[in-house]
Write a protein that holds these residues in place. Structure first.
Motif, PDB file in Angstrom:
ATOM      1  N   LEU A 128      35.079  25.590   4.901  1.00  0.00           N
ATOM      2  CA  LEU A 128      36.079  25.864   5.619  1.00  0.00           C
ATOM      3  C   LEU A 128      36.269  25.403   6.958  1.00  0.00           C
ATOM      4  CD1 LEU A 128      36.034  30.268   5.540  1.00  0.00           C
ATOM      5  CD2 LEU A 128      36.899  28.925   3.730  1.00  0.00           C
ATOM      6  N   LEU A 129      37.479  25.077   7.933  1.00  0.00           N
ATOM      7  CA  LEU A 129      37.623  24.166   9.461  1.00  0.00           C
ATOM      8  C   LEU A 129      37.140  23.486   9.539  1.00  0.00           C
ATOM      9  CD1 LEU A 129      37.175  28.255  11.071  1.00  0.00           C
ATOM     10  CD2 LEU A 129      39.753  27.193   9.742  1.00  0.00           C
ATOM     11  N   ALA A 130      36.999  22.564   8.098  1.00  0.00           N
ATOM     12  CA  ALA A 130      36.503  20.995   8.072  1.00  0.00           C
ATOM     13  C   ALA A 130      37.133  19.813   9.454  1.00  0.00           C
ATOM     14  CB  ALA A 130      36.860  20.372   7.055  1.00  0.00           C
ATOM     15  N   ALA A 131      38.340  20.463  10.202  1.00  0.00           N
ATOM     16  CA  ALA A 131      38.770  19.845  11.408  1.00  0.00           C
ATOM     17  C   ALA A 131      37.943  20.896  12.938  1.00  0.00           C
ATOM     18  CB  ALA A 131      39.916  19.830  11.973  1.00  0.00           C
ATOM     19  N   CYS A 132      36.962  21.766  12.253  1.00  0.00           N
ATOM     20  CA  CYS A 132      36.585  22.236  13.713  1.00  0.00           C
ATOM     21  C   CYS A 132      35.411  22.399  13.403  1.00  0.00           C
ATOM     22  CB  CYS A 132      36.935  23.162  14.454  1.00  0.00           C
ATOM     23  SG  CYS A 132      37.762  24.480  13.210  1.00  0.00           S
ATOM     24  N   PRO A 133      34.011  21.541  13.211  1.00  0.00           N
ATOM     25  CA  PRO A 133      32.795  22.383  12.388  1.00  0.00           C
ATOM     26  C   PRO A 133      32.007  22.464  13.551  1.00  0.00           C
ATOM     27  CG  PRO A 133      33.390  19.945  12.973  1.00  0.00           C
ATOM     28  CD  PRO A 133      34.595  19.595  13.124  1.00  0.00           C
ATOM     29  N   PRO A 134      31.274  23.296  13.050  1.00  0.00           N
ATOM     30  CA  PRO A 134      29.607  23.574  14.010  1.00  0.00           C
ATOM     31  C   PRO A 134      28.933  22.580  14.638  1.00  0.00           C
ATOM     32  CG  PRO A 134      29.546  24.347  12.023  1.00  0.00           C
ATOM     33  CD  PRO A 134      30.632  23.487  11.478  1.00  0.00           C
ATOM     34  N   PRO A 135      28.763  22.306  15.945  1.00  0.00           N
ATOM     35  CA  PRO A 135      27.891  20.749  16.016  1.00  0.00           C
ATOM     36  C   PRO A 135      26.822  20.932  15.453  1.00  0.00           C
ATOM     37  CG  PRO A 135      27.619  22.834  18.082  1.00  0.00           C
ATOM     38  CD  PRO A 135      28.332  23.182  16.852  1.00  0.00           C
ATOM     39  N   SER A 136      26.529  19.593  14.959  1.00  0.00           N
ATOM     40  CA  SER A 136      25.262  19.486  14.358  1.00  0.00           C
ATOM     41  C   SER A 136      23.951  19.361  15.757  1.00  0.00           C
ATOM     42  CB  SER A 136      25.482  17.371  13.515  1.00  0.00           C
ATOM     43  OG  SER A 136      25.773  17.061  15.315  1.00  0.00           O
ATOM     44  N   VAL A 137      22.521  19.281  14.806  1.00  0.00           N
ATOM     45  CA  VAL A 137      21.343  19.468  15.804  1.00  0.00           C
ATOM     46  C   VAL A 137      20.441  18.636  14.958  1.00  0.00           C
ATOM     47  CG1 VAL A 137      22.023  22.744  15.707  1.00  0.00           C
ATOM     48  CG2 VAL A 137      20.854  21.192  13.378  1.00  0.00           C
ATOM     49  N   PRO A 138      19.266  18.222  16.523  1.00  0.00           N
ATOM     50  CA  PRO A 138      18.901  18.019  16.697  1.00  0.00           C
ATOM     51  C   PRO A 138      18.322  18.590  15.303  1.00  0.00           C
ATOM     52  CG  PRO A 138      18.812  18.426  18.173  1.00  0.00           C
ATOM     53  CD  PRO A 138      20.421  18.963  17.897  1.00  0.00           C
ATOM     54  N   VAL A 139      16.873  16.967  14.003  1.00  0.00           N
ATOM     55  CA  VAL A 139      15.548  17.846  13.909  1.00  0.00           C
ATOM     56  C   VAL A 139      14.248  17.183  14.796  1.00  0.00           C
ATOM     57  CG1 VAL A 139      14.353  18.113  11.869  1.00  0.00           C
ATOM     58  CG2 VAL A 139      16.237  18.151  11.597  1.00  0.00           C
ATOM     59  N   SER A 140      13.083  18.182  15.075  1.00  0.00           N
ATOM     60  CA  SER A 140      12.147  17.195  16.183  1.00  0.00           C
ATOM     61  C   SER A 140      11.262  18.033  15.317  1.00  0.00           C
ATOM     62  CB  SER A 140      12.665  17.683  17.572  1.00  0.00           C
ATOM     63  OG  SER A 140      13.822  17.414  17.213  1.00  0.00           O
ATOM     64  N   LEU A 141      10.117  16.999  15.563  1.00  0.00           N
ATOM     65  CA  LEU A 141       8.515  16.892  15.216  1.00  0.00           C
ATOM     66  C   LEU A 141       8.003  17.448  16.515  1.00  0.00           C
ATOM     67  CD1 LEU A 141       7.853  14.306  12.860  1.00  0.00           C
ATOM     68  CD2 LEU A 141       7.287  16.195  12.877  1.00  0.00           C
ATOM     69  N   LEU A 142       6.773  18.286  16.745  1.00  0.00           N
ATOM     70  CA  LEU A 142       7.010  19.354  18.119  1.00  0.00           C
ATOM     71  C   LEU A 142       5.172  19.098  18.590  1.00  0.00           C
ATOM     72  CD1 LEU A 142       9.076  22.197  18.242  1.00  0.00           C
ATOM     73  CD2 LEU A 142       9.081  19.464  18.919  1.00  0.00           C
ATOM     74  N   TYR A 143       4.216  18.385  19.282  1.00  0.00           N
ATOM     75  CA  TYR A 143       3.151  18.551  19.096  1.00  0.00           C
ATOM     76  C   TYR A 143       2.770  18.511  20.396  1.00  0.00           C
ATOM     77  CZ  TYR A 143       3.546  13.494  19.516  1.00  0.00           C
ATOM     78  OH  TYR A 143       4.259  12.390  20.102  1.00  0.00           O
TER      79      TYR A 143
END
Length: 300
Positions: free
Chosen positions: A256-271
């Motif tokens: 739904l609502l493809a014209a206003c998508p949720p913001p993308s989010v980063p994937v991170s490795l943490l150490y």
């Protein structure tokens, strides 16, 4: 037990804040761990740990010695690893958020273990924020905005997200044309484990973020439950695209609502920032970065 083994025991006690848990991690009797720390303190002539019935924490001298131990242990492992035939080995504890492991790491695990057969992996999945140092984790794979911490964050990709609903929901409530047309709709609540608050729906509209909170009949804390409740037609919801891919292909969920998508989010490795990485952690981080970036289609 030689000095370096005693140092390894001491650093694990500091990180786990417990003699008992450190002993379990290392596969040693608790008495052996206690004696190793006592012998270190006797040899150095200082108190390294403050002990109570419920808590163990380093003294100022203990904190300084802990940092020196980390450096010395890392140097020793590097020196041993420099010789021909030496291979990364030992137990590696990895914490992975939600289902990221199943989608981005586990498919390539046989090849990793074939290349490094002396590494033993312990992988935990969860939604809560893990204290990597305190809980004895070597590294973590997480998605989303990261809070400020003393951890190094190595970005390995970006997750696209989308808004979805089940056909049964659309049949009952209709298909929203834009976010201004969401009045009368419902959402499935995704609660934060740390605060208990329900996260709003998020939309990018002409480059700006807009948050919308709709009435909620059901709220959950786990990703799998969130997806299941959505399939039952109980509300709108937002997830990374990979979570919904099979349902979208089968028609059990509708975008739904493809014209206003949720913001993308980063994937991170943490150490940990203040811990020199052992060879087994370094090779795993490099492999996990390649796996995640390749599956996400984003360069690490």
């Amino acid at each position: 037990m030689d000095r370096f083994d005693s140092m390894r025991v001491f650093t694990r006690v500091v990180e786990r804040r417990s003699f008992t848990v450190a002993a379990q991690d290392l596969g040693l009797p608790r008495s052996t761990v206690t004696d190793a720390v006592k012998q270190l303190e006797a040899r150095l002539g200082v108190r390294l740990l403050q002990r109570t019935t419920r808590h163990v924490s380093p003294t100022l001298d203990g904190e300084a010695y802990y940092r020196r131990c980390l450096s010395l242990i890392a140097d020793l492992e590097d020196a041993e690893g420099a010789f021909a035939g030496a291979r990364p080995r030992g137990l590696l504890r990895v914490e992975v958020q939600g289902t990221l492991a199943r989608h981005f790491l586990l498919p390539g695990l046989p090849a990793f273990l074939a290349e490094y057969p002396e590494i033993e992996l312990s992988i935990s999945e969860g939604e809560r924020w893990v204290d990597v140092i305190r809980e004895g984790v070597d590294c973590a794979l997480r998605w989303g905005t990261l809070p400020d911490s003393d951890l190094v964050a190595r970005r390995v990709g970006v997750l696209d997200r989308l808004t979805c609903a089940a056909p049964a929901y659309i049949e009952r409530f209709g298909l929203p044309g834009d976010i201004d047309g969401l009045e009368g709709h419902r959402m499935i609540g995704l609660r934060s484990l740390s605060t208990g608050a329900v996260r709003p729906l998020e939309f990018m509209v002409e480059g700006s973020l807009r948050s919308v909170t709709l009435p909620t009949l059901v709220s959950v804390t786990g990703t799998e439950s969130y997806l299941m409740v959505a399939r039952l037609g109980l509300g709108l919801f937002q997830v990374p695209r990979f979570h919904a891919a099979a349902d979208l292909a089968q028609g059990t969920l509708v975008p739904l609502l493809a014209a206003c998508p949720p913001p993308s989010v980063p994937v991170s490795l943490l150490y940990p920032r203040n811990r020199q990485l052992s060879p087994r952690v370094r090779v795993f981080l490099d492999w996990a970065a390649r796996m995640s970036a390749g599956n996400l289609g984003v360069a690490a």
